[in-house]
Motif scaffolding. Structure first.
Motif, short mmCIF file in Angstrom:
data_model
loop_
_atom_site.label_atom_id
_atom_site.label_comp_id
_atom_site.label_asym_id
_atom_site.label_seq_id
_atom_site.Cartn_x
_atom_site.Cartn_y
_atom_site.Cartn_z
N PRO A 29 97.77 -30.33 46.39
CA PRO A 29 97.16 -30.12 48.05
C PRO A 29 98.50 -29.58 48.58
N GLU A 30 97.72 -29.15 50.27
CA GLU A 30 99.43 -28.78 50.97
C GLU A 30 99.53 -29.41 52.22
N PHE A 31 101.36 -28.81 52.38
CA PHE A 31 101.54 -30.55 53.65
C PHE A 31 102.13 -29.06 54.51
N LEU A 32 101.76 -28.51 54.93
CA LEU A 32 102.78 -27.50 55.98
C LEU A 32 102.01 -27.81 57.50
N ARG A 33 103.02 -27.88 57.83
CA ARG A 33 102.91 -28.01 58.73
C ARG A 33 103.00 -26.54 60.03
N GLU A 34 101.16 -26.82 61.03
CA GLU A 34 101.54 -25.28 62.05
C GLU A 34 102.74 -25.63 62.76
N GLY A 35 102.62 -24.19 62.77
CA GLY A 35 104.58 -23.92 63.98
C GLY A 35 105.25 -24.06 62.24
N TRP A 81 98.23 -36.72 68.33
CA TRP A 81 97.92 -36.54 67.67
C TRP A 81 96.82 -36.08 67.76
N GLY A 82 96.88 -34.26 67.57
CA GLY A 82 95.37 -33.27 67.96
C GLY A 82 95.95 -31.94 66.74
N GLY A 83 94.97 -30.74 66.55
CA GLY A 83 95.32 -30.31 65.70
C GLY A 83 93.71 -30.08 65.27
N PHE A 93 108.29 -38.88 62.79
CA PHE A 93 106.98 -38.90 63.89
C PHE A 93 107.38 -40.59 64.79
N LEU A 94 108.54 -40.24 65.22
CA LEU A 94 108.25 -41.54 66.17
C LEU A 94 108.26 -40.80 67.25
N GLN A 95 107.88 -39.58 68.28
CA GLN A 95 108.72 -38.18 69.34
C GLN A 95 106.91 -39.57 69.68
N ALA A 101 98.22 -25.85 73.90
CA ALA A 101 98.20 -25.80 72.46
C ALA A 101 98.85 -26.98 72.24
N PHE A 102 98.23 -27.26 70.66
CA PHE A 102 98.02 -29.00 70.64
C PHE A 102 99.92 -29.21 70.35
N LYS A 103 99.92 -28.70 69.66
CA LYS A 103 102.26 -28.59 69.89
C LYS A 103 102.39 -27.48 70.15
N GLY A 118 104.27 -35.59 79.85
CA GLY A 118 103.26 -36.12 78.55
C GLY A 118 104.15 -36.03 77.25
N ARG A 119 104.89 -35.40 77.29
CA ARG A 119 105.84 -34.78 76.01
C ARG A 119 107.41 -35.76 75.95
N ASN A 120 108.09 -36.28 77.04
CA ASN A 120 109.43 -36.54 77.44
C ASN A 120 110.26 -35.56 77.17
N CYS A 174 94.18 -30.71 61.48
CA CYS A 174 94.21 -32.12 60.67
C CYS A 174 94.17 -33.39 60.65
N PHE A 175 95.14 -33.92 61.66
CA PHE A 175 94.69 -35.25 61.94
C PHE A 175 93.46 -35.99 62.17
N PRO A 176 93.13 -35.04 63.30
CA PRO A 176 91.61 -36.39 63.32
C PRO A 176 90.51 -35.90 63.07
N LYS A 177 90.98 -34.65 61.53
CA LYS A 177 89.69 -34.52 61.08
C LYS A 177 89.83 -35.52 59.65
N ASP A 178 90.75 -35.50 59.12
CA ASP A 178 91.50 -36.28 58.19
C ASP A 178 91.37 -37.35 58.17
N VAL A 179 91.46 -38.09 59.71
CA VAL A 179 91.72 -39.75 59.36
C VAL A 179 90.45 -40.19 59.25
N PHE A 217 98.81 -41.73 57.84
CA PHE A 217 100.02 -42.60 57.94
C PHE A 217 100.94 -41.93 58.82
N LEU A 218 100.56 -40.98 58.58
CA LEU A 218 101.92 -40.42 59.85
C LEU A 218 101.38 -40.36 61.27
N ALA A 219 99.57 -39.88 60.96
CA ALA A 219 98.94 -40.50 62.88
C ALA A 219 99.11 -41.34 63.12
C1 UGA Z 1 99.59 -32.04 59.73
C2 UGA Z 1 100.52 -32.60 58.75
O1 UGA Z 1 102.01 -33.07 59.82
C3 UGA Z 1 101.19 -31.27 57.08
O2 UGA Z 1 102.05 -31.77 56.43
C4 UGA Z 1 99.85 -31.14 56.53
O3 UGA Z 1 99.85 -30.27 55.70
C5 UGA Z 1 99.09 -30.99 58.19
O4 UGA Z 1 98.38 -31.10 58.88
C6 UGA Z 1 97.41 -30.52 57.22
O5 UGA Z 1 96.74 -31.29 56.92
O6 UGA Z 1 97.19 -29.33 56.95
P1 UGA Z 1 99.92 -30.34 61.63
O7 UGA Z 1 98.12 -31.11 61.79
O8 UGA Z 1 100.74 -28.66 61.84
O9 UGA Z 1 100.18 -30.45 60.13
O10 UGA Z 1 101.05 -30.86 63.35
P2 UGA Z 1 101.93 -32.20 62.49
O11 UGA Z 1 103.44 -31.48 63.74
O12 UGA Z 1 102.10 -32.95 62.06
O13 UGA Z 1 101.65 -32.88 64.44
C7 UGA Z 1 100.44 -33.09 64.75
C8 UGA Z 1 100.35 -34.03 66.40
O14 UGA Z 1 100.66 -35.03 66.23
C9 UGA Z 1 101.18 -32.76 67.41
O15 UGA Z 1 99.15 -32.98 67.76
C10 UGA Z 1 101.77 -33.50 67.48
O16 UGA Z 1 102.66 -33.08 69.36
C11 UGA Z 1 101.58 -35.02 67.52
N1 UGA Z 1 102.67 -35.56 67.04
C12 UGA Z 1 103.96 -35.40 66.08
C13 UGA Z 1 103.49 -36.85 67.70
O17 UGA Z 1 102.56 -36.74 68.97
N2 UGA Z 1 104.32 -36.93 67.40
C14 UGA Z 1 105.42 -37.04 66.73
O18 UGA Z 1 106.67 -37.19 66.17
C15 UGA Z 1 104.91 -35.97 65.52
#
Ligand code: UGA
Length: 439
Positions: free
Chosen positions: A152-158, A258-260, A251-253, A321-323, A411-413, A262-267, A212-214
């Protein structure tokens, strides 16, 4: 299994987000890399030394590694796979209408890789796939001299290039320990703990991490609402909670949820897997609902800031953009928020440093302007939806002078509320008390 030559080529199938980042980064580690991509436009981009997705630093890296021949586009599977020691599958697993992962691209890519692989090749799946998929693919495989593992990959976009070079962990799951070790060796010099396990556990590590992060984000967003009701400050609460290493500060911001891609799809996919087993993942259901609620709550806050009615009001939306750091609009909070504002009769003018083109087809009634100062001109309220540095560092005195209204909803403090108040602005944010201008 035959021992591969030390720096044998790696074949990457799919030049989407995961594929092109992995390909360029592995090539930068002096691995010969071949990319197999079915999309002609993407192939053409790489051939010209250009990245297929927007990611900070990626275009420069792709230009460098294609220039010196470390990365090349293969003509197809028959050209890219033979001779490769590892074939990385990085194709999409988009959600189906039911919310589970569509595995058709993975199945096709694996079947073709198996067909063209040399004896001893390892197929490593990086696409996010539900638990049990790798084991099922291994059972269906027609050849015994090719192995399949899940990585599995754990890269964050950006932050993808940074994350590639500084992994927290490397997970490789499969039945063949030698195959797992070979895949792990591709990334060994990067450090991080290596976990070699069965493929189903590897698949669940990926889903579990994202879910978990979501959930953690949704938790702090619920806390933010409680802070609004009680007069506390969610940033302080999060800082205090995060100092406990068992909680952790990441991830306590609080914000818009959450969008993007990954999170919505995987959850949803994880929830669907639970459903297939006849159970419900109640916590995830709640996180999904909480995330949708967070966007509705934000819209209600904008309405409240405008005296209870947004009809005919000019709302400047800063960020689509979602972030920050990406032009990805998939499941971006901006889409829900802007649509809800439109439905209530508001006139939305939106701006984003890079995501306008990807946003346009999703928001057909929105007016887009490239310049944030243009967006806020005559606005009744300015709303920050994505915390781009361009908006954090805006000349807010100039922006406020251009606005008709004197309200900013963050919306993002990410803005300085006291400074805005000193400019005569009423400042609302998430989970914190409103800040009003001095009398
Ligand atoms: C996420 C994971 O962090 C990566 O580890 C994983 O590899 C990737 O999904 C994936 O499955 O491919 P990503 O979708 O790029 O990465 O974005 P994140 O930086 O994790 O942020 C996700 C969403 O949560 C964003 O909308 C961001 O604004 C929101 N977020 C993040 C918050 O609202 N609060 C936070 O404290 C952190």
């Amino acid at each position: 299994m035959q021992a591969p030559t030390e720096r044998a080529p790696v074949c990457i199938v799919g030049a989407g987000y995961v594929g092109i980042v992995t390909a360029a980064c592995l090539a930068s580690l002096h691995r010969p890399v071949r990319v197999v991509e079915s999309d002609e436009t993407r192939r053409g981009l790489i051939e010209r030394g250009r990245a297929t997705v927007f990611e900070p630093g990626l275009s420069e890296l792709v230009a460098e590694v294609t220039r010196d021949g470390r990365l090349r586009v293969a003509g197809g599977m028959a050209d890219g796979v033979p001779g490769a020691s590892v074939v990385v599958i990085a194709v999409g697993t988009p959600p189906t209408a039911e919310g589970d992962a569509d595995l058709s691209q993975v199945r096709k890519a694996v079947a073709e890789a198996v067909e063209h692989a040399d004896p001893g090749t390892v197929i490593a799946i990086k696409s996010t796939i539900p638990p049990g998929t790798t084991a099922a693919l291994a059972r269906q495989m027609t050849r015994r001299d090719v192995s399949i593992v899940m990585c599995p990959e754990f890269l964050r976009e950006g932050n993808a290039l940074h994350d590639f070079h500084h992994p927290a962990r490397l997970v490789v799951g499969g039945d063949d320990p030698e195959a797992c070790r070979r895949v792990a060796s591709l990334f060994a010099e990067l450090g991080g703990e290596t976990i070699i396990c069965d493929s189903t556990s590897a698949e669940l590590i990926k889903y579990g991490s994202n879910a978990f992060l979501a959930t953690k984000i949704s938790f702090i967003n619920e806390m933010a609402r409680l802070c609004e009701l009680t007069g506390a400050n969610v940033d302080v609460v999060a800082r205090g909670m995060g100092q406990d290493p068992r909680v952790g500060s990441a991830f306590l911001q609080a914000g818009l949820g959450w969008g993007g891609s990954c999170f919505p799809k995987d959850v949803r996919a994880l929830e669907a897997v639970f459903g297939y087993h006849g159970h419900s993942f109640w916590l995830l259901k709640a996180a999904i609902e909480s995330n949708a609620q967070q966007r509705r709550h934000f819209v209600a806050r904008i309405r409240e800031a405008l005296g209870g009615n947004v009809e005919g009001k000019h709302i400047a939306v800063l960020g689509l953009a979602f972030k920050p750091g990406t032009d990805d609009m998939r499941q971006a909070p901006s889409v829900d928020i802007i649509r809800q504002l439109h439905d209530m009769g508001a006139n939305v003018v939106a701006t984003d440093p890079v995501a306008q083109d990807t946003a346009r087809p999703l928001l057909t009634t929105t007016r887009f302007v490239p310049d944030p100062y243009e967006a806020v001109r005559d606005a009744d309220v300015a709303v920050v939806v994505t915390e781009w540095p361009e908006f954090v560092n805006l000349d807010w005195a100039r922006a406020v002078a251009l606005m008709r209204g004197r309200v900013v909803v963050d919306g993002r403090n990410c803005l300085d509320g006291a400074r805005l108040a000193s400019l005569g602005v009423r400042y609302l944010s998430v989970g914190r008390r409103p800040v009003s201008p001095p009398d």
